[in-house]
Design a protein around this motif. Structure first.
Motif, PDB file in Angstrom:
ATOM      1  N   UNK A   1      95.664 106.926  48.746  1.00 28.10           N
ATOM      2  CA  UNK A   1      95.500 108.362  48.956  1.00 28.10           C
ATOM      3  C   UNK A   1      94.016 108.696  48.921  1.00 28.10           C
ATOM      4  N   UNK A   2      93.556 109.420  49.907  1.00 28.35           N
ATOM      5  CA  UNK A   2      92.140 109.774  50.008  1.00 28.35           C
ATOM      6  C   UNK A   2      91.863 111.089  49.291  1.00 28.35           C
ATOM      7  N   UNK A   3      90.664 111.169  48.745  1.00 25.48           N
ATOM      8  CA  UNK A   3      90.213 112.399  48.100  1.00 25.48           C
ATOM      9  C   UNK A   3      89.574 113.359  49.106  1.00 25.48           C
ATOM     10  N   UNK A   4      89.115 112.801  50.222  1.00 17.48           N
ATOM     11  CA  UNK A   4      88.474 113.619  51.256  1.00 17.48           C
ATOM     12  C   UNK A   4      88.674 112.952  52.607  1.00 17.48           C
ATOM     13  N   UNK A   5      88.782 113.762  53.658  1.00 19.50           N
ATOM     14  CA  UNK A   5      88.954 113.261  55.026  1.00 19.50           C
ATOM     15  C   UNK A   5      87.799 113.717  55.896  1.00 19.50           C
ATOM     16  N   UNK A   6      87.341 112.808  56.769  1.00 21.06           N
ATOM     17  CA  UNK A   6      86.320 113.128  57.759  1.00 21.06           C
ATOM     18  C   UNK A   6      86.873 112.741  59.124  1.00 21.06           C
ATOM     19  N   UNK A   7      86.836 113.681  60.064  1.00 27.64           N
ATOM     20  CA  UNK A   7      87.262 113.418  61.439  1.00 27.64           C
ATOM     21  C   UNK A   7      86.024 113.229  62.294  1.00 27.64           C
ATOM     22  N   UNK A   8      85.772 111.986  62.703  1.00 33.85           N
ATOM     23  CA  UNK A   8      84.619 111.681  63.540  1.00 33.85           C
ATOM     24  C   UNK A   8      85.057 111.214  64.926  1.00 33.85           C
ATOM     25  N   UNK A   9      86.279 111.560  65.323  1.00 37.78           N
ATOM     26  CA  UNK A   9      86.793 111.187  66.638  1.00 37.78           C
ATOM     27  C   UNK A   9      85.944 111.859  67.717  1.00 37.78           C
ATOM     28  N   UNK A  10      85.513 111.056  68.692  1.00 39.38           N
ATOM     29  CA  UNK A  10      84.694 111.563  69.777  1.00 39.38           C
ATOM     30  C   UNK A  10      83.206 111.451  69.522  1.00 39.38           C
ATOM     31  N   UNK A  11      82.807 111.140  68.301  1.00 44.63           N
ATOM     32  CA  UNK A  11      81.392 110.993  67.974  1.00 44.63           C
ATOM     33  C   UNK A  11      80.971 109.542  68.160  1.00 44.63           C
ATOM     34  N   UNK A  12      79.759 109.356  68.661  1.00 42.85           N
ATOM     35  CA  UNK A  12      79.237 108.018  68.900  1.00 42.85           C
ATOM     36  C   UNK A  12      78.216 107.638  67.834  1.00 42.85           C
ATOM     37  N   UNK A  13      77.963 106.347  67.731  1.00 42.66           N
ATOM     38  CA  UNK A  13      77.014 105.775  66.782  1.00 42.66           C
ATOM     39  C   UNK A  13      75.675 106.506  66.890  1.00 42.66           C
ATOM     40  N   UNK A  14      75.101 106.883  65.787  1.00 46.73           N
ATOM     41  CA  UNK A  14      75.412 106.578  64.395  1.00 46.73           C
ATOM     42  C   UNK A  14      76.161 107.700  63.676  1.00 46.73           C
ATOM     43  N   UNK A  15      76.666 108.686  64.413  1.00 47.75           N
ATOM     44  CA  UNK A  15      77.236 109.877  63.779  1.00 47.75           C
ATOM     45  C   UNK A  15      78.416 109.614  62.840  1.00 47.75           C
ATOM     46  N   UNK A  16      79.378 108.740  63.152  1.00 45.47           N
ATOM     47  CA  UNK A  16      80.459 108.519  62.179  1.00 45.47           C
ATOM     48  C   UNK A  16      79.941 108.033  60.821  1.00 45.47           C
ATOM     49  N   UNK A  17      78.990 107.105  60.842  1.00 49.66           N
ATOM     50  CA  UNK A  17      78.429 106.591  59.590  1.00 49.66           C
ATOM     51  C   UNK A  17      77.618 107.667  58.882  1.00 49.66           C
ATOM     52  N   UNK A  18      76.866 108.457  59.625  1.00 43.27           N
ATOM     53  CA  UNK A  18      76.073 109.525  59.009  1.00 43.27           C
ATOM     54  C   UNK A  18      76.966 110.567  58.349  1.00 43.27           C
ATOM     55  N   UNK A  19      78.067 110.909  58.985  1.00 42.43           N
ATOM     56  CA  UNK A  19      79.014 111.866  58.394  1.00 42.43           C
ATOM     57  C   UNK A  19      79.652 111.278  57.132  1.00 42.43           C
ATOM     58  N   UNK A  20      79.991 109.992  57.186  1.00 41.84           N
ATOM     59  CA  UNK A  20      80.564 109.328  56.009  1.00 41.84           C
ATOM     60  C   UNK A  20      79.543 109.295  54.876  1.00 41.84           C
TER      61      UNK A  20
END
Length: 74
Positions: A1-20
């Protein structure tokens, strides 16, 4: 079970990692982040980021179009 969710669908490198990264910095140690991404490079980038930043890479669920990562804040 996650404490927080991030939706990075449609984002390209490096944005998913930066959001995380930003989300994890705001979370307490031991909390779990669920990151959903569609960038093919994230399969390499997310585990590498975890190893470098001291977070625990828990799992990857790859359904084809999107990948779901679970990361435990270190």
């Amino acid at each position: 079970m996650a404490d927080r969710d991030i939706d990075a669908v449609g984002l390209l490198c490096p944005l998913p990692v930066l959001k995380a990264r930003k989300a994890l910095l705001e979370m307490p140690v031991g909390a779990v982040l669920r990151l959903v991404a569609s960038d093919p490079a994230a399969v390499i980038d997310v585990p590498h980021f975890c190893a470098e930043a001291g977070h625990e890479f828990l799992s990857l669920d790859d359904t084809g179009d999107v990948q779901t990562y679970l990361i435990k804040r270190g």
